[in-house]
Design an enzyme around this catalytic site. Structure first.
Site, PDB file in Angstrom:
ATOM      1  N   SER A   1       9.082  -1.969  14.714  1.00  0.00           N
ATOM      2  CA  SER A   1       8.951  -2.365  13.331  1.00  0.00           C
ATOM      3  C   SER A   1       9.828  -3.588  13.061  1.00  0.00           C
ATOM      4  O   SER A   1       9.614  -4.634  13.665  1.00  0.00           O
ATOM      5  CB  SER A   1       9.279  -1.191  12.428  1.00  0.00           C
ATOM      6  OG  SER A   1       8.788  -1.387  11.139  1.00  0.00           O
TER       7      SER A   1
ATOM      8  N   ASP B   1      -2.170   1.232  11.987  1.00  0.00           N
ATOM      9  CA  ASP B   1      -0.910   1.007  11.285  1.00  0.00           C
ATOM     10  C   ASP B   1      -1.156   0.331   9.936  1.00  0.00           C
ATOM     11  O   ASP B   1      -1.659  -0.784   9.877  1.00  0.00           O
ATOM     12  CB  ASP B   1      -0.018   0.113  12.153  1.00  0.00           C
ATOM     13  CG  ASP B   1       1.413   0.029  11.649  1.00  0.00           C
ATOM     14  OD1 ASP B   1       1.665   0.365  10.482  1.00  0.00           O
ATOM     15  OD2 ASP B   1       2.285  -0.390  12.431  1.00  0.00           O
TER      16      ASP B   1
ATOM     17  N   HIS C   1       2.037   3.578  12.603  1.00  0.00           N
ATOM     18  CA  HIS C   1       3.323   2.877  12.701  1.00  0.00           C
ATOM     19  C   HIS C   1       4.271   3.688  13.571  1.00  0.00           C
ATOM     20  O   HIS C   1       5.193   4.350  13.094  1.00  0.00           O
ATOM     21  CB  HIS C   1       3.895   2.660  11.304  1.00  0.00           C
ATOM     22  CG  HIS C   1       4.952   1.601  11.263  1.00  0.00           C
ATOM     23  ND1 HIS C   1       4.707   0.295  11.580  1.00  0.00           N
ATOM     24  CD2 HIS C   1       6.276   1.664  10.953  1.00  0.00           C
ATOM     25  CE1 HIS C   1       5.814  -0.417  11.458  1.00  0.00           C
ATOM     26  NE2 HIS C   1       6.788   0.403  11.083  1.00  0.00           N
TER      27      HIS C   1
END
Length: 677
Positions: A495, A583, A615
């Site tokens: 991320s 995601d 994600h």
């Protein structure tokens, strides 16, 4: 549950270098820990006790998929699964206040369009409490002992940006509209499950807290938004407990009048934000709070709680958390964890001051060569202090001083968010990579939470700037301390950590031997433009403030200049990219556009995609597949550490290698073997 209401729940998730023989030999004396023991499903996790004390619960595999199990408190060996997920697994569960139901949320393939489910523990019947149109999202807004048979849920079915509130009778499934959202970014709900206040974010990031008639109770300045959050109401619903940084740097525990907004400070810590509060389950009085600088520490507000904490800390190894209590507060479930002891759950009898072990999360790691984690304070070049955590390979630190006898290869593991933090404790990446022969360093760069609002706000407009400088300062500290050498450093993260990896190999290409990016954005412009609709009411106080608004020309140009996609020509180190196709936070476009540009320029990149993930990688089959690839990439293409052969690691996974299988030794052959089964 209400703690998230003031806080933006938009945390991102979680030629090669020269010889690395020193790191490899340092770990040779230790056995190779099987990847599945680290990244497979835990044997059990998330221990809980029902409010009435009659049952225990936990999450454990059923036919290889994580589900919720319930057992009589007096007979834990009689546990039965009360949910029946067959694919993705359940990751969180909650007891209903009436102790008759288990609640959980589940999405499809990582799309984060959750539904709320209830399981009747007496029958095992599971009901979807929020059957909504495709693309809509449900959330648990509040539970209350004052209305034990009901649950308040939020739905954005009417308007994708705004959450309306519905009261659900869990016994019948009947759903009643409580409040249609007039434009609130979030709600504050009392114990009668009545919405009392809404939070409206204004341009510039200032948040106004207003009652249901629109009268303003208080405001939250933009500088306080990221670390000011509601904990919940007191028993009489006339005061709200808040973790509050207004008028101070580190966030204190305060009590706010629901009538006039006046504030009474209950507790504070000058070095760190208060990060957890233990409330009495019925009186709702604060009993204790915790704060975390280098490590998490509990502080009592009540004499009985002081006695409990003193006993627990004297008996348990590592840092502790109280994860559940009975309504009468006679028993608690306590979680203890240290770097070398993955989570262990205990049942604590307060009257007898007796601890009964419930289970260890990963008993297969007992006796494994897990390594100590060293909290360190690293000075940034501009004077900030960066709380960081270091783990060394087995055999490299014979005198136990937190420094290896000889430099070893290092992986800079960057946390996501960015508005979260790294902490002390068992860390799967740290233990896995250390076991393979690498030092692992995690730096709480500016913008990380827990260290006060000044530290958070030091990250404004510093993506790829001072935030990245902090990471480089961490690497330089490790080099100067003799932990590693300049040519044996890799950068990896998920991320925001993936973004930092891409910045590392584009903005500072000579500093890293390779990079591993998991679900990281390659362009801040396309990242923000693709955010889901339900994030938009809170963007002013978060992404627009810290990064910019792509609809503003000057911001857009600045955002692009801080993005890896604008500097692809600078990449010189091998890159591994992992992506979840569904995601909603960092869409697949972010990886696709970077890989396409790299391939056009003939730059080495390996691109792994999972069609059933979002994600992060929730299914253990997919985690094992990706980490097998990552381990081979680091060992054979970059740092030269140890690697466990790929055997059955792709079995059951949906792994797709969309580019560069030939760049990782053995990857193409492993894929062929998997496809041939």
């Amino acid at each position: 549950m209400q703690r998230i209401l003031f806080v933006l729940a938009i945390a991102f998730f979680t030629g090669c270098a020269g010889s690395a023989g020193t790191g490899k030999s340092a770990a040779e004396a230790a056995s190779l820990i099987n990847r599945e023991a680290i990244f497979g499903n835990p044997q059990r996790t998330q221990g809980r006790i029902s409010p009435d004390g009659r049952h225990l619960s936990w999450i454990a595999p059923k036919d290889g998929v994580l589900n919720v199990w319930v057992a009589p408190a007096a007979a834990p060996d009689q546990a039965v699964a009360v949910t029946g997920d067959t694919y993705r697994g359940i990751r969180l569960h909650y007891w209903a206040p009436n102790s008759a139901y288990i609640y959980y949320v589940q999405d499809q393939g990582g799309d984060e369009n959750f539904h709320v489910y209830a399981s009747d523990i007496s029958t095992g019947e599971v009901r979807d409490l929020t059957p909504v149109a495709p693309g809509a999202r449900a959330s648990i807004q509040a539970l209350s002992r004052d209305k034990p048979d009901y649950i308040l849920v939020g739905l954005n079915e009417r308007d994708p940006q705004y959450v309306d509130l519905y009261l659900v009778d869990v016994r019948s499934g009947e759903r009643t509209l409580v409040a249609e959202n007039p434009g609130y970014a979030s709600w504050i709900v009392d114990h009668s499950l009545t919405p009392r206040f809404g939070v409206i974010q204004s341009p510039g990031g200032v948040s106004r807290v207003v009652d249901m008639q629109g009268k303003q109770l208080t405001t939250i300045p933009a500088e306080d938004f990221m670390i000011t959050s509601a904990v919940g109401f007191n028993a009489t619903n006339d005061r709200i407990y808040i973790i509050d940084s207004r008028g101070r740097n580190t966030a204190a525990l305060v009590s706010v009048s629901a009538e006039d907004g006046s504030v009474e400070v209950i507790a504070s810590d000058p070095r760190a934000d208060i990060n957890n509060v233990l409330l009495h389950p019925t009186t709702r009085e604060p009993l204790a709070y915790s704060s975390e600088y280098l490590r998490a520490r509990w502080h009592a507000l009540d004499p009985a709680a002081a006695k409990d904490l003193q006993f627990l800390e004297s008996q348990l190894e590592g840092d502790i958390q109280i994860t559940a209590t009975t309504d009468d507060l006679s028993r608690m479930v306590v979680h203890a964890e240290s770097a070398t002891a993955p989570g262990v759950y205990y049942l604590y009898d307060r009257e007898q001051q007796a601890l009964t072990p419930m289970f260890a999360t990963r008993p297969e790691l007992e006796g494994a060569p897990l390594q100590a984690m060293w909290p360190v304070e690293i000075p940034a070049r501009d004077g900030l202090t960066l709380v960081s955590y270091l783990t060394l390979p087995p055999g490299s630190d014979s005198d136990g001083d937190g420094r290896p006898e000889q430099p070893v290869p290092l992986v800079l593991a960057v946390h996501g968010g960015p508005w979260v933090r790294d902490s002390y404790g068992y860390n799967s990446w740290h233990q896995w990579l250390a076991n393979r022969g690498y030092a692992v360093l995690s730096v709480n760069y500016r913008g990380s939470t827990g260290f006060g609002k000044d530290f958070v706000n030091a990250a404004i407009h510093e993506f790829s700037g001072k935030m990245h400088d902090d990471l480089i300062d961490g690497v330089d500290w490790a080099i100067n301390a003799g932990i590693t050498r300049p040519d044996t450093v890799a950068i990896a993260g998920g991320s925001y950590g993936g973004y930092a990896t891409l910045i590392g190999v584009t903005f500072t290409p000579d500093r890293f031997a390779c990079g591993v990016d998991l679900v990281g954005p390659s362009s801040l412009v396309t990242l923000v433009e693709s955010f889901p609709e339900y994030w938009k009411p809170l963007l002013e106080g978060s992404w627009y403030k810290f990064v910019g608004n792509p609809e503003v020309a000057a911001d857009r140009a600045d955002m692009l200049s801080r993005s890896a996609i604008s500097r692809v020509d600078h990449i010189r180190a091998p890159l591994l990219i992992g992506q979840g196709e569904n995601d909603p936070r960092v869409t697949k476009l972010e990886s696709d556009q970077l890989v396409a540009t790299m391939e056009e320029k003939g730059l080495p990149v390996t691109y792994v995609n999972f069609p059933d993930e979002g994600h992060g990688f929730a299914r253990p089959e997919n985690r094992l597949a990706f980490y097998a690839v990552m381990e081979g990439f680091l060992a054979h293409e970059c740092l030269g550490g140890r690697a466990q052969p790929v055997e059955n690691d792709f079995e059951g996974s949906t792994i797709e290698v969309l580019a560069g299988a030939e760049n990782v030794k053995g990857l193409a052959d492993a894929l062929a073997r998997s496809e041939g089964k």
